[in-house]
Design an enzyme around this catalytic site. Structure first.
Site, PDB file in Angstrom:
ATOM      1  N   GLU A  45       6.652 -19.423  19.254  1.00  0.00           N
ATOM      2  CA  GLU A  45       5.192 -19.242  19.298  1.00  0.00           C
ATOM      3  C   GLU A  45       4.481 -19.711  18.029  1.00  0.00           C
ATOM      4  OE1 GLU A  45       4.396 -15.164  20.327  1.00  0.00           O
ATOM      5  OE2 GLU A  45       5.386 -15.322  22.261  1.00  0.00           O
ATOM      6  N   GLU A  99      10.363 -15.535  27.191  1.00  0.00           N
ATOM      7  CA  GLU A  99       9.867 -14.152  27.092  1.00  0.00           C
ATOM      8  C   GLU A  99       8.914 -13.874  28.234  1.00  0.00           C
ATOM      9  OE1 GLU A  99       7.914 -12.924  23.446  1.00  0.00           O
ATOM     10  OE2 GLU A  99       9.431 -13.947  22.234  1.00  0.00           O
TER      11      GLU A  99
HETATM   12  O1  IFM Z   1       6.902  -8.838  20.534  1.00  0.00           O
HETATM   13  C1  IFM Z   1       6.346 -10.104  20.728  1.00  0.00           C
HETATM   14  C2  IFM Z   1       7.337 -11.195  20.385  1.00  0.00           C
HETATM   15  O2  IFM Z   1       7.832 -11.062  19.105  1.00  0.00           O
HETATM   16  C3  IFM Z   1       6.679 -12.536  20.510  1.00  0.00           C
HETATM   17  N1  IFM Z   1       6.065 -12.694  21.799  1.00  0.00           N
HETATM   18  C4  IFM Z   1       5.207 -11.638  22.262  1.00  0.00           C
HETATM   19  C5  IFM Z   1       5.907 -10.307  22.152  1.00  0.00           C
HETATM   20  C6  IFM Z   1       4.989  -9.181  22.644  1.00  0.00           C
HETATM   21  O3  IFM Z   1       3.839  -9.151  21.880  1.00  0.00           O
END
Ligand code: IFM
Length: 463
Positions: free
Chosen positions: A163, A365
């Site tokens: 990210e 994710e």
């Molecule tokens: O916890 C975070 C993760 O570290 C990165 N992506 C989003 C998740 C939820 O906010």
């Protein structure tokens, strides 16, 4: 349901969010250590000093994952555990920790997926300028090579950055994440240097024989709140910041023209040298997509349905577009106030297929925070999380049917953990963690996901 036999159903975590052991074996400080220890930055003054103590409990944690039938696990490496000041050959103790973790996973039949950068820049590199400095990109590539030299014989899947939108715009523009700066120019040059770091690291990993290398982007479905010129322009900008500013250079070798035009008054993305975009677009083997929600965007600062956390211009990560803000669009909310919109995942995936060169995609994710309650008899009945994951997996399945080359799905997260500026108050895990006792308890969602995995992705049979 359209999951092939080799579709990956995994789970994910990140170093600073779970490891703890902040001072162990010569580990250096990261920007998150410093940020979390600065008063007022993190809810309740929480830090990652102890987290879920995974550093000391990793064997038990791997056993829990194996017990759930997890076959793939995405974790990140803490850069300052390897290079305390962001350079050099690497600390044996740090490298050894990840080597033992890898061995433990493999012995349990779990495939490791390594993320090299999940936000924990060594503080020493921040003091030398951080991501706004070009040199940091080279430092990252060197660090990537060191980690690969030690794990590359056993780890096949490598994610360079997690990210980069957050590392650049939340870290250097809105200041809600480490290093907590509000400096638009710094945020913009960070974008370029993060991506350059990705390109350089990809080349280094490939030169050392890495099989699968990719980058993880947090992508959003973005729609205008109305068809007014104000709203459509605001939505275009948010789509530019969240999606195209990262996708286009990596997959098409160019920055989006409209963004370059909008950002010209801030100096664009800083110094972009000849050849940089070629490096950034070095072919990758997979695109990691993190998906959480859809943004419906207005450009009207007085819109009645503005989402609270985006009120106030100082908090905006969108350089030059502080009035571009999210409005509610009527979907149920997670504990973080994020709208639950599985169709947005379908939209993101099919858009990738429509607008970008074909590339294998993995959801690296997806998941949700809910206010979980541990019952007296030691259970967590998190039906909302089960519904969330089921509906998003169904969206994945529809996207596969529509021809999207989607190869896997990693649930965020395996364990409750340190949710950055929200501290420990927000729980994303399918395994509950009691932060006082460090007792782990699989939630109903973990048991449900376990059945999904064992059935090869049957969502109907799992409940
Ligand atoms: O916890 C975070 C993760 O570290 C990165 N992506 C989003 C998740 C939820 O906010």
């Amino acid at each position: 349901m359209s999951f092939s036999e080799d579709f990956v159903f995994g789970g994910a975590t990140a170093a600073y969010q779970i490891e703890g052991a902040a001072g162990a074996d010569g580990r250096g400080l990261s920007i998150w250590d410093v940020f979390a220890h600065t008063e007022g930055r993190v809810v309740n003054g929480d830090t990652g000093d102890v987290a879920i103590d995974h550093f000391h409990r990793f064997k038990d944690d791997v056993a829990i994952m194996a017990g759930l039938g997890l076959k793939d696990y995405r974790f990140s490496v803490s850069w300052p555990r390897i290079q305390p000041d962001g350079r050099g050959r690497g600390l044996e103790a740090g490298l050894d920790f990840y080597s033992r973790l890898t061995d433990e996973l493999l012995a349990a039949g779990i495939t490791p997926w390594v993320t090299l950068y999940h936000w924990d820049l060594p503080q020493a590199l921040q003091e030398a300028g951080g991501w706004p400095e070009r040199e940091t990109a080279q430092r990252f590539a060197d660090y990537a090579a060191v980690v690969h030299q030690h794990l590359g014989d056993r780890v096949k899947h490598w994610i360079t950055l997690n990210e980069p939108f957050c590392s650049s715009f939340i870290g250097y523009a809105s200041g809600r994440h480490a290093p907590g700066l509000r400096d638009p120019k710094a945020a913009l040059s960070s974008v370029h240097h993060l991506l350059l770091g990705h390109g350089l690291a990809t080349q280094a990993l490939k030169a050392q024989g890495a099989e699968q290398v990719g980058i993880t982007l947090n992508l959003y479905a973005v729609d205008p709140a109305s068809d007014s010129a104000l709203d459509t322009d605001a939505a275009r900008r948010v789509d530019g910041f969240q999606n195209r500013l990262f996708l286009d250079p990596v997959l098409k070798g160019r920055y989006p023209q409209d963004m370059l035009h909008d950002l010209a008054e801030f100096g664009g993305l800083g110094e972009v040298r000849d050849g940089d975009l070629q490096l950034i677009s070095t072919p990758i083997d997979l695109l990691g997509v993190n998906y959480y929600t859809r943004y419906v965007i207005t450009g009207n600062p007085d819109h009645p349905d503005l989402v609270g956390e985006r009120r106030g211009q100082l908090d905006s990560p969108y350089v030059g577009a502080p009035n571009a803000r999210e409005v509610r669009h009527g979907m149920p909310l997670t504990d973080l106030g994020w709208e639950i919109d599985p169709d947005g995942l379908y939209d993101v995936l099919t858009r990738l297929k429509r607008e970008y060169p074909a590339i294998p995609i993995v959801i690296t994710e997806n998941g949700a925070a809910f206010a979980d309650v541990l019952t007296d008899d030691g259970a967590v009945h998190d039906e909302q999380r089960i519904a969330y994951v089921r509906d998003h997996l169904a969206a994945c399945s529809r996207a596969i049917d529509a021809g999207v080359p989607l190869k896997g799905y990693f649930l965020w997260s395996v364990f409750d953990n340190f949710e950055w500026a929200e501290g420990y108050a927000k729980r994303f895990g399918v395994v509950h963690v009691d932060y006082e006792t460090q007792v782990r308890t699989p939630k109903d969602s973990a048991l449900w996901y376990s059945k999904v995995i064992r059935s090869g992705g049957s969502l109907d049979d799992a409940s």
